[in-house]
Design a protein around this motif. Structure first.
Motif, mmCIF file in Angstrom:
data_model
loop_
_atom_site.group_PDB
_atom_site.id
_atom_site.type_symbol
_atom_site.label_atom_id
_atom_site.label_comp_id
_atom_site.label_asym_id
_atom_site.label_seq_id
_atom_site.Cartn_x
_atom_site.Cartn_y
_atom_site.Cartn_z
ATOM 1 N N ARG A 1 0.808 -1.215 0.000
ATOM 2 C CA ARG A 1 0.000 0.000 0.000
ATOM 3 C C ARG A 1 0.836 1.257 0.000
ATOM 4 N NH1 ARG A 1 -5.302 0.265 1.675
ATOM 5 N NH2 ARG A 1 -4.927 2.436 1.170
ATOM 6 N N ARG A 2 1.974 1.207 0.669
ATOM 7 C CA ARG A 2 2.791 2.406 0.803
ATOM 8 C C ARG A 2 4.229 2.122 0.410
ATOM 9 N NH1 ARG A 2 0.895 6.058 4.503
ATOM 10 N NH2 ARG A 2 2.732 7.240 3.951
ATOM 11 N N PRO A 3 4.453 1.867 -0.863
ATOM 12 C CA PRO A 3 5.812 1.522 -1.284
ATOM 13 C C PRO A 3 6.799 2.663 -1.022
ATOM 14 C CG PRO A 3 4.392 1.917 -3.180
ATOM 15 C CD PRO A 3 3.520 1.944 -1.978
ATOM 16 N N ASP A 4 6.273 3.870 -0.822
ATOM 17 C CA ASP A 4 7.163 5.004 -0.576
ATOM 18 C C ASP A 4 7.788 4.945 0.816
ATOM 19 O OD1 ASP A 4 4.333 5.419 0.093
ATOM 20 O OD2 ASP A 4 5.084 7.262 1.029
ATOM 21 N N SER A 5 7.184 4.160 1.725
ATOM 22 C CA SER A 5 7.676 4.120 3.106
ATOM 23 C C SER A 5 8.487 2.840 3.352
ATOM 24 C CB SER A 5 6.493 4.187 4.063
ATOM 25 O OG SER A 5 6.912 3.876 5.367
ATOM 26 N N GLN A 6 9.568 2.980 4.153
ATOM 27 C CA GLN A 6 10.399 1.813 4.483
ATOM 28 C C GLN A 6 9.759 0.955 5.580
ATOM 29 O OE1 GLN A 6 13.191 0.898 3.115
ATOM 30 N NE2 GLN A 6 13.819 2.696 1.942
ATOM 31 N N VAL A 7 8.767 1.520 6.240
ATOM 32 C CA VAL A 7 8.252 0.873 7.445
ATOM 33 C C VAL A 7 7.723 -0.533 7.151
ATOM 34 C CG1 VAL A 7 6.470 1.029 9.229
ATOM 35 C CG2 VAL A 7 7.812 3.044 8.626
ATOM 36 N N GLY A 8 7.079 -0.698 5.992
ATOM 37 C CA GLY A 8 6.554 -2.024 5.624
ATOM 38 C C GLY A 8 7.670 -3.056 5.586
ATOM 39 N N ARG A 9 8.789 -2.705 4.934
ATOM 40 C CA ARG A 9 9.927 -3.628 4.827
ATOM 41 C C ARG A 9 10.519 -3.932 6.198
ATOM 42 N NH1 ARG A 9 11.518 -0.272 -0.331
ATOM 43 N NH2 ARG A 9 9.499 0.553 0.314
ATOM 44 N N LEU B 1 11.850 4.831 15.280
ATOM 45 C CA LEU B 1 12.517 6.122 15.158
ATOM 46 C C LEU B 1 12.099 6.856 13.885
ATOM 47 C CD1 LEU B 1 14.730 8.020 16.293
ATOM 48 C CD2 LEU B 1 16.377 6.768 14.899
ATOM 49 N N THR B 2 11.876 6.088 12.833
ATOM 50 C CA THR B 2 11.690 6.746 11.534
ATOM 51 C C THR B 2 10.258 6.703 11.026
ATOM 52 O OG1 THR B 2 12.253 4.710 10.397
ATOM 53 C CG2 THR B 2 14.063 6.219 10.850
ATOM 54 N N TYR B 3 9.329 6.203 11.850
ATOM 55 C CA TYR B 3 7.942 6.187 11.400
ATOM 56 C C TYR B 3 7.503 7.611 11.070
ATOM 57 C CZ TYR B 3 3.043 5.061 11.125
ATOM 58 O OH TYR B 3 1.765 4.896 10.675
ATOM 59 N N PRO B 4 6.729 7.921 10.064
ATOM 60 C CA PRO B 4 6.038 6.970 9.180
ATOM 61 C C PRO B 4 6.770 6.667 7.858
ATOM 62 C CG PRO B 4 5.107 9.148 8.926
ATOM 63 C CD PRO B 4 6.229 9.276 9.903
ATOM 64 N N GLU C 1 1.120 15.714 3.069
ATOM 65 C CA GLU C 1 1.737 15.575 1.761
ATOM 66 C C GLU C 1 2.642 14.347 1.754
ATOM 67 O OE1 GLU C 1 3.234 18.990 -1.228
ATOM 68 O OE2 GLU C 1 4.004 18.970 0.800
ATOM 69 N N VAL C 2 3.383 14.200 2.866
ATOM 70 C CA VAL C 2 4.369 13.123 2.939
ATOM 71 C C VAL C 2 3.677 11.773 3.045
ATOM 72 C CG1 VAL C 2 6.239 12.167 4.326
ATOM 73 C CG2 VAL C 2 6.080 14.636 3.949
ATOM 74 N N GLU C 3 2.639 11.713 3.832
ATOM 75 C CA GLU C 3 2.052 10.419 4.153
ATOM 76 C C GLU C 3 1.400 9.733 2.973
ATOM 77 O OE1 GLU C 3 -0.549 10.124 7.487
ATOM 78 O OE2 GLU C 3 0.835 11.367 8.654
ATOM 79 N N ASP C 4 0.632 10.472 2.211
ATOM 80 C CA ASP C 4 -0.104 9.824 1.132
ATOM 81 C C ASP C 4 -0.325 10.804 -0.020
ATOM 82 O OD1 ASP C 4 -1.663 8.290 -0.453
ATOM 83 O OD2 ASP C 4 -2.884 7.505 1.177
ATOM 84 N N PRO C 5 0.682 10.951 -0.866
ATOM 85 C CA PRO C 5 0.583 11.954 -1.935
ATOM 86 C C PRO C 5 -0.658 11.811 -2.821
ATOM 87 C CG PRO C 5 2.805 11.101 -1.776
ATOM 88 C CD PRO C 5 1.966 10.269 -0.867
ATOM 89 N N PRO C 6 -1.045 10.611 -3.247
ATOM 90 C CA PRO C 6 -2.244 10.535 -4.108
ATOM 91 C C PRO C 6 -3.498 11.020 -3.390
ATOM 92 C CG PRO C 6 -1.054 8.448 -4.075
ATOM 93 C CD PRO C 6 -0.469 9.285 -3.010
ATOM 94 N N LEU C 7 -3.582 10.661 -2.091
ATOM 95 C CA LEU C 7 -4.737 11.092 -1.310
ATOM 96 C C LEU C 7 -4.760 12.620 -1.218
ATOM 97 C CD1 LEU C 7 -7.076 10.365 0.616
ATOM 98 C CD2 LEU C 7 -5.411 10.509 2.461
ATOM 99 N N PHE C 8 -3.581 13.161 -0.940
ATOM 100 C CA PHE C 8 -3.475 14.604 -0.820
ATOM 101 C C PHE C 8 -3.858 15.285 -2.137
ATOM 102 C CE2 PHE C 8 -1.105 18.555 -1.029
ATOM 103 C CZ PHE C 8 -1.541 19.160 0.131
ATOM 104 N N ALA C 9 -3.329 14.735 -3.225
ATOM 105 C CA ALA C 9 -3.614 15.319 -4.541
ATOM 106 C C ALA C 9 -5.117 15.281 -4.825
ATOM 107 C CB ALA C 9 -2.854 14.568 -5.622
#
Lengths: 587, 217
Positions: A57-65, A107-110, A330-338
């Motif tokens: 869902r959020r490939p932009d975030s490292q948290v999933g990995r 430390l780095t969420y989200p 903006e950072v969390e979910d760019p498509p949603l924001f757009a």
């Protein structure tokens, strides 16, 4: 995501499934799973699942990995604990990585990325110092004949027959470094928390608290261990707490994901409600949607928006309009924001266009009313000029002719000429009077619609039944229009409906004057050419009213006008203006 | 004796023309006024016999003349008033005659070109009669809205009714029609009966009664 980028995902899933399967089945040649094994495996499995979902869902975030890695490491540690021997040594070395990954995610969420040099130093230290130290301990303990080969060396180290100063020293170092790392982490997390916007805190909060749980458990037990409080009961409690808290982190992240999903539904909902939404309603709706209660919509005149607090972001959403918000969204979910911004822009554009059209319409109405008023005043002025000027001059001239006539004998040619001149003068005066009355009957101004219409009735060449019911006098401009509607309609009836009975009805209804002229003549008025009724229609519309002509062949003619009591009503949307566009056929 | 006349009109041309006309007929124009206040002062100061008043005067150029005429009649009963109007306006004529006024007249302004009618009207209002312009009366009689009951009248009775409406007395009507006043009296009686107008034969109220009857919708 294309298949090549999905590969690590599938690998991670495969590894996790294999490890979990081995733990739960005891394959090959392991102990039968206990309740604690199942709970622990499920906790790690939840982390793996949540990590996979977050990755997709959020490939932009490292948290999933990170979450996926955390789950896999947990399984490795659990499996080692089950099997003992070399597997447990691997699991033992995985322990610092397990905590390092959790600390990294926390430390780095989200977004899963270290933002400051301090954060990068901690993450780097976690991934290097921990494994090195644990590996060293394992090697040293092995050399000293550690029971690690048969498992549980981590907390039974005191039971080593001769742990030796090296093992004991390393072991003490482990505890100290762990507590040190934990303290370092807490400091950095607090610093980062302070930097977060309210919206980011709302999203990050549950995850931080959830991840803080296992970390707190870890620190607690490291401290207990250091204080040499060791017993099988404490160990068991530790394992259960660790496994239970292992659920919290993936659950918290899943909850976060679920919230994102809801927000997407909110965008859809917003889009649906947009067409009925005003700009005032848009701001709270957007604030709710983007979880930023401080969000504002600002209109910019000329100079760019000055970002006062330095951390608000101004995103343009349409002509001269800005969305003032915190960067988290903006950072969390760019498509949603757009999507949200696009939706907002739609509403704003809509509102702007509507306002523009309304303003233009109001301006047109107002200017039309001004034109009517100006024309009215001009007619009055001309009429007065005719009366005060030309008519008096002609009368004066006539009296001079009379005086001249009195001074010549009757039977002279001079007398004849003078009599002719006087007769011509009378005709001129009559014409002038008719012209003047056509401009604006003096009686209308002086005595109002009732008196003026009675004169129309008397002068008409067809019988006219007249009823005037007005509580107050309408605007002069409206009176004039009403007068000419009746005069024109009566004249038309006299011309086309010879012998017909004409009924004139003028009455006031609230803010409207209703003028109705009916005749029982042949009808079919719309088929006759001429500009009389068309000109009337324009005059009525200009006063903010509506003219209707109904004239079926053989069915008589009805001319009806609805006029606002004051021509100004037209500018504010008076009752007349609502139907101003209804067309009246022209004769 | 010469009549003392006050002219009230805001047009200098009209005042000059009327002055010449009236004085050539031996009347004395004792004062001229351009508005209602000056008119009242002039009437009071000169104890005028007749005031000739234009309907439209400053400041509003609407019906100042009618109001001024009524005031003059109320405050100076010995001064007769002849109102001149640019248009045929029945409402104004009826207002002037309200309350059974005498010594008033309503003429079209064009009558300044018709010296005999004008002079006759001046003398008649001075004598206490009511004068209504024939144009106004014939407009009422010829209007399509005129009461259909008029059809019940004979030709002669219509003539009598017209002259009644113009404000003539029985004697005046008799002179116009070259019949005896007695004959006129019986015609008048007939007309009142046929039309159902309240009988007020000798009073000038009858002008108003007749006009009201003629112009009723």
């Amino acid at each position: 995501m294309d298949s090549r980028r999905r590969l690590p995902l599938w690998v991670g899933l495969g590894v996790a499934v294999a490890l979990a399967g081995a733990r739960l089945t005891g394959w090959p040649a392991g102990p039968a799973p206990t309740a604690a094994t199942v709970v622990g495996t499920l906790g790690n499995g939840a982390a793996v699942a949540a990590g996979l979902v977050a990755w997709v869902r959020r490939p932009d975030s490292q948290v999933g990995r990170l979450l996926l890695a955390w789950g896999v490491l947990g399984l490795v540690i659990g499996l080692g604990s089950d099997r003992g021997g070399p597997a447990d040594t691997v699991g033992y070395v995985a322990i610092p990585l397990y905590w390092a990954v959790l600390a990294h995610a926390l430390l780095t969420y989200p977004d899963g990325r270290a933002h400051t040099a301090g954060e990068r130093r901690l993450v780097w230290s976690l991934y290097t110092a921990g494994p090195v130290l644990w590996t060293a301990t394992a090697v040293a303990a092995h050399r000293a004949g550690s029971p690690c080969a048969v498992g549980r060396c981590r907390f039974d180290i005191g039971q080593l027959s001769s742990p030796g100063t090296v093992v004991t020293g390393l072991w003490l170092l482990q505890k100290a470094v762990s507590i040190g790392f934990a303290a370092w982490l807490v400091i950095l997390v607090v610093r980062r928390w302070r930097r977060l916007s309210p919206a980011q805190r709302r999203t990050a909060g549950p995850v931080v608290w959830a991840a803080g749980g296992p970390l707190a458990v870890f620190v607690l037990f490291a401290a207990l261990d250091l204080a040499e409080v060791r017993s099988p009961t404490v160990w068991l409690v530790y394992q259960w707490l660790r496994d239970a808290t292992a659920f919290w982190v993936p659950l918290a992240l899943l909850a976060g994901l679920l919230r994102t999903r809801l927000t997407r539904a909110d965008v859809a909902d917003l889009l649906v409600r947009l067409h009925t939404m005003t700009v005032d309603e848009l701001r709270p709706a957007l604030a709710r949607l983007l979880r930023d209660p401080l969000l504002e919509i600002a209109v910019v005149d000329g100079a760019a928006f000055n970002d006062g607090d330095g951390r608000r972001v101004a995103t343009p959403i349409g002509a001269g309009t800005l969305l003032l918000h915190h960067p988290s969204t903006e950072v969390e979910d760019p498509p949603l924001f757009a999507a949200a911004v696009a939706a907002a822009a739609m509403t704003l554009d809509n509102a702007r266009l509507t306002a523009q059209v309304r303003a233009q319409l109001a301006e047109v109405d107002a200017s039309r009313a001004r034109l009517v008023e100006a024309a009215e005043q001009e007619r009055r002025r001309i009429e007065r000029d005719l009366h005060d000027g030309a008519q008096q001059q002609l009368l004066g001239l006539g009296m001079s002719l009379q005086a001249a006539r009195a001074s010549v004998p009757d039977d002279t040619s001079a007398a004849t000429y003078l009599d002719e001149a006087t007769a011509q003068l009378r005709d001129a005066l009559a014409e002038l009077r008719a012209l003047s009355r056509g401009l604006r009957p003096a009686l209308l101004q002086e005595r109002g619609l009732g008196a003026a219409l009675r004169e129309v009735q008397r002068r008409a060449t067809v019988p006219v039944r007249l009823a005037v019911d007005l509580a107050v006098r309408p605007d002069p401009a409206v009176e004039t229009v009403a007068y000419f509607v009746v005069a024109e309609a009566v004249q038309n009836a006299a011309r086309y409906a010879t012998g017909a009975q004409v009924t004139v009805d003028v009455r006031q209804r609230a803010d409207t004057v209703e003028v109705t002229v009916c005749d029982d003549g042949p009808g079919g008025a719309d088929r006759r050419a001429g500009s009389g009724l068309r000109g009337l229609h324009d005059r009525v519309a200009a006063a903010g009213g509506a003219l209707t002509v109904v004239s079926p062949a053989g069915g008589g003619t009805m001319v009806a006008a609805r006029l606002p009591m004051t021509a100004r009503l037209a500018a504010t949307g008076g009752p007349g203006s609502m139907t101003a566009s209804s067309p009246g056929p022209a004769r | 004796m010469s009549l003392r006349v006050v002219l009230v009109d805001d047009s200098l041309i009209i005042r000059a023309g009327l002055t010449r006309l009236l004085e050539s007929e031996g009347l004395a124009v004792v004062a001229e006024a351009g508005d209602a206040d000056a008119a009242r002062r002039a009437v009071a100061h000169h104890a005028a016999d007749v005031a000739i008043v234009d309907i439209r005067m400053p400041p509003t150029h609407t019906d100042e003349g009618v109001v001024a005429a009524q005031r003059i009649r109320r405050d100076y009963p010995h001064t007769a008033v002849l109102v001149l109007s640019q248009y045929v306006e029945t409402d104004y004529a009826l207002e002037l005659l309200a309350g059974g006024s005498t010594h008033v007249g309503y003429l079209l302004k064009d009558r300044v070109l018709d010296r005999s009618t004008l002079l006759a009207a001046v003398w008649r209002v001075h004598a206490g009669e009511v004068v209504v312009d024939p144009v106004l009366v014939s407009a009422l009689l010829d209007a399509p809205t005129a009461p259909s009951t008029l059809d019940r009248l004979s030709e002669r009775e219509r003539e009598v009714l017209t002259l009644m409406a113009e404000g003539l007395t029985d004697r005046g009507i008799a002179a116009q029609l070259h019949v005896s006043p007695k004959t006129v009296g019986s015609h008048v009686q007939h007309i009142f009966e046929r039309l159902g107008i309240p009988d007020s034969p000798t009073d000038n109220r009858r002008v108003r009664a007749v006009l009201t009857y003629l112009q009723r919708p």
